[in-house]
Design an enzyme around this catalytic site. Structure first.
Site, PDB file in Angstrom:
ATOM      1  N   THR A 147       0.807  -1.304   0.064  1.00 51.40           N
ATOM      2  CA  THR A 147       0.134  -0.008   0.019  1.00 51.40           C
ATOM      3  C   THR A 147       0.954   1.185  -0.024  1.00 51.40           C
ATOM      4  O   THR A 147       0.486   2.302  -0.613  1.00 51.40           O
ATOM      5  CB  THR A 147      -0.975   0.052   1.192  1.00 51.40           C
ATOM      6  OG1 THR A 147      -1.746  -1.017   1.298  1.00 51.40           O
ATOM      7  CG2 THR A 147      -1.889   1.078   1.299  1.00 51.40           C
ATOM      8  N   HIS A 201       4.846  -8.692   0.239  1.00 51.96           N
ATOM      9  CA  HIS A 201       5.625  -7.665   0.028  1.00 51.96           C
ATOM     10  C   HIS A 201       7.099  -7.681   0.331  1.00 51.96           C
ATOM     11  O   HIS A 201       7.592  -8.424   1.069  1.00 51.96           O
ATOM     12  CB  HIS A 201       5.037  -6.583   0.784  1.00 51.96           C
ATOM     13  CG  HIS A 201       3.442  -6.439   0.673  1.00 51.96           C
ATOM     14  ND1 HIS A 201       2.839  -6.276  -0.649  1.00 51.96           N
ATOM     15  CD2 HIS A 201       2.660  -6.470   1.575  1.00 51.96           C
ATOM     16  CE1 HIS A 201       1.356  -6.191  -0.404  1.00 51.96           C
ATOM     17  NE2 HIS A 201       1.281  -6.119   0.965  1.00 51.96           N
TER      18      HIS A 201
END
Length: 359
Positions: free
Chosen positions: A281, A329
Site C-alpha cells: 500500500t 511484499h
C-alpha cells in the site's frame, strides 16, 4: 576337520578385507570432513543462523543510510521526467479509481491479484461507483504520504505532516491523542485494507456501528478500498460501502481502487527491478502522489527493526508491533527504490525526528 580348515582359510581373508575397507572408509570420511552422524552438524547450523540473525537487515540498513541525506533538494528535471514516465504507463488521474466513466455498465472488472472469473458491472454495482475521478485534473502543491512505520514514534512530525495540502494515510491507522504529536490527524485520503475489516470488525457481519464510529478521525476523506484485487475482498468492501450509506455517515467517502491501475503499476515497478509478488500500500500511495502532487513527502517509511540514529529497537508500526506479510511484499526492496528517488531529488523521505523547518 578338513572342512573346518577350509572354512578358516576362506573366512580369514574375508575378515581381513572387511577390516581394511572399514579403516579406509573412516580415513576417507576424516580427510573429507564428512561426519557419519548427520545430527552432529545440526547444532552448528542452528548456531550459524542464530549468530547471523539480522545480518541481512544490517546490510540493507547500511546501504540505505549510505544513500540517505537530510540535505535534500528537489531536482525539478528528474521529478518531471519520472512523473512523465509514471503517468504515461499508469494514468492515475483517470484510472486509479473505478468510476462510471472508465468502467461502463455491462463491462467486466478483472481482478488483479488472482485468476478468477471477472465480475460483471451490474446496474446495482454501477450505481455505487464514483461518477467521476475524484482527483480531477488539479495538482496539489504538497502531499504527505504517511506510512505506519515505528520510526514515527516520538518523531514530533505531526504538525509538519498536517501542513501538507493533501495527506494520504494507509490502512486505517489510529489517529487519537496518543499519536497526534507524531503523526498528525489531517487526512484527505485513507486506504482500508479488507483484512482489517475481517479481523477488527468481524467482516461487518455483526454489529457495524463500531466500524462507522472508528472512521470519525478521518473526517470527509476519500476511503480507498481494494474491492477488486481478490475475490474475497469484494463482498466485505461492498459491505463497508453499504454500511456507511445505511448509517447516513457524514464521514469518509468510499471509492474503489481500480485493478487495471494496479496491474499497470505493478508492471511499471517490475520493469525497474522490483520483483515482489504485489506492491505494498505504501508504494502504491507514493506512486499515486507522484502523479497528483507537485511535491511529495514520505513519512513513516522505514522497514527495519532498528532506529537509524542509535540502532535502538523500534516496533513495526507506530501503534503496534504486528509484522507484515514478508512473502507478499518486499519492504526493504521497495524502500531501496524510493531511496533512489530521494537521492535523485524526486521525492523527499523524512527519517528520524522532525525539526521546525520551512518547506
Amino acid at each position: 576337520m578338513h572342512v573346518m580348515k577350509t572354512l578358516v582359510l576362506w573366512i580369514l581373508p574375508v575378515i581381513l578385507l572387511c577390516s581394511f575397507c572399514s579403516v579406509a572408509f573412516w580415513i576417507f570420511l576424516s580427510n573429507n570432513n564428512v561426519s557419519p552422524n548427520p545430527s552432529s552438524k545440526i547444532p552448528q547450523k542452528v548456531s550459524d543462523t542464530q549468530s547471523c540473525k539480522g545480518c541481512k537487515e544490517n546490510v540493507f540498513m547500511s546501504k540505505a543510510l549510505g544513500n540517505y541525506s537530510n540535505r535534500w533538494k528537489k531536482n525539478e528535471a528528474n521529478f518531471k521526467r519520472f512523473r512523465s514516465l509514471l503517468s504515461g504507463k499508469c494514468h492515475a488521474v483517470s484510472k486509479a479509481v473505478v468510476t462510471q466513466n472508465n468502467t461502463p455498465l455491462g463491462s467486466n472488472i478483472i481482478y488483479d491479484g488472482e485468476r478468477r472469473k471477472p465480475i460483471q458491472v451490474t446496474q446495482a454495482l454501477f450505481n455505487i461507483l464514483a461518477k467521476e475521478q475524484p482527483f480531477g485534473n488539479a495538482t496539489w502543491e504538497s502531499c504527505a504520504v504517511v506510512g505506519n512505520g515505528g520510526i514515527l514514534t516520538n518523531s514530533s512530525c505531526g504538525k509538519e505532516i498536517d501542513s501538507a495540502q493533501f495527506v494520504i494515510r494507509c490502512n486505517l491507522p489510529p489517529l487519537d491523542n496518543r499519536y497526534e504529536k507524531d503523526v498528525g490527524n489531517k487526512t484527505n485520503l485513507v486506504t482500508a485494507n479488507p483484512s482489517i475489516l475481517h479481523e477488527k470488525y468481524s467482516s461487518l457481519m455483526e454489529r457495524r456501528r463500531p466500524f462507522v464510529e472508528s472512521l470519525r478521525p478521518y473526517g470527509h476523506a476519500l476511503m480507498l478500498l481494494p474491492a477488486f484485487s481478490y475475490g474475497h475482498n469484494t463482498a466485505v468492501s461492498l459491505r463497508a460501502f453499504y454500511t456507511l450509506e445505511d448509517f447516513g455517515s457524514n464521514g469518509p467517502l468510499p471509492v474503489f481502487l481500480n485493478p487495471e491501475y494496479l496491474r499497470s503499476l505493478s508492471k511499471f515497478w517490475r520493469e525497474r527491478g522490483l520483483n515482489s509478488v504485489r506492491p505494498s500500500t505504501g508504494i502504491i500511495m507514493a506512486s499515486l502522489a507522484l502523479e497528483i502532487c507537485a511535491n511529495v513527502h514520505l513519512y513513516g517509511f522505514w522497514p527495519f527493526s532498528k532506529h537509524l540514529n542509535d540502532s535502538r529497537r523500534i516496533t513495526n508500526h507506530y501503534y503496534d508491533d504486528r509484522q507484515s506479510k514478508k512473502n507478499v511484499h518486499s519492504m526493504p526492496a521497495e524502500f531501496e527504490h524510493l531511496l533512489k528517488l530521494h537521492k535523485q531529488g524526486v521525492v523527499r523521505i523524512h527519517l528520524g525526528d522532525c525539526q521546525p523547518t520551512h518547506r
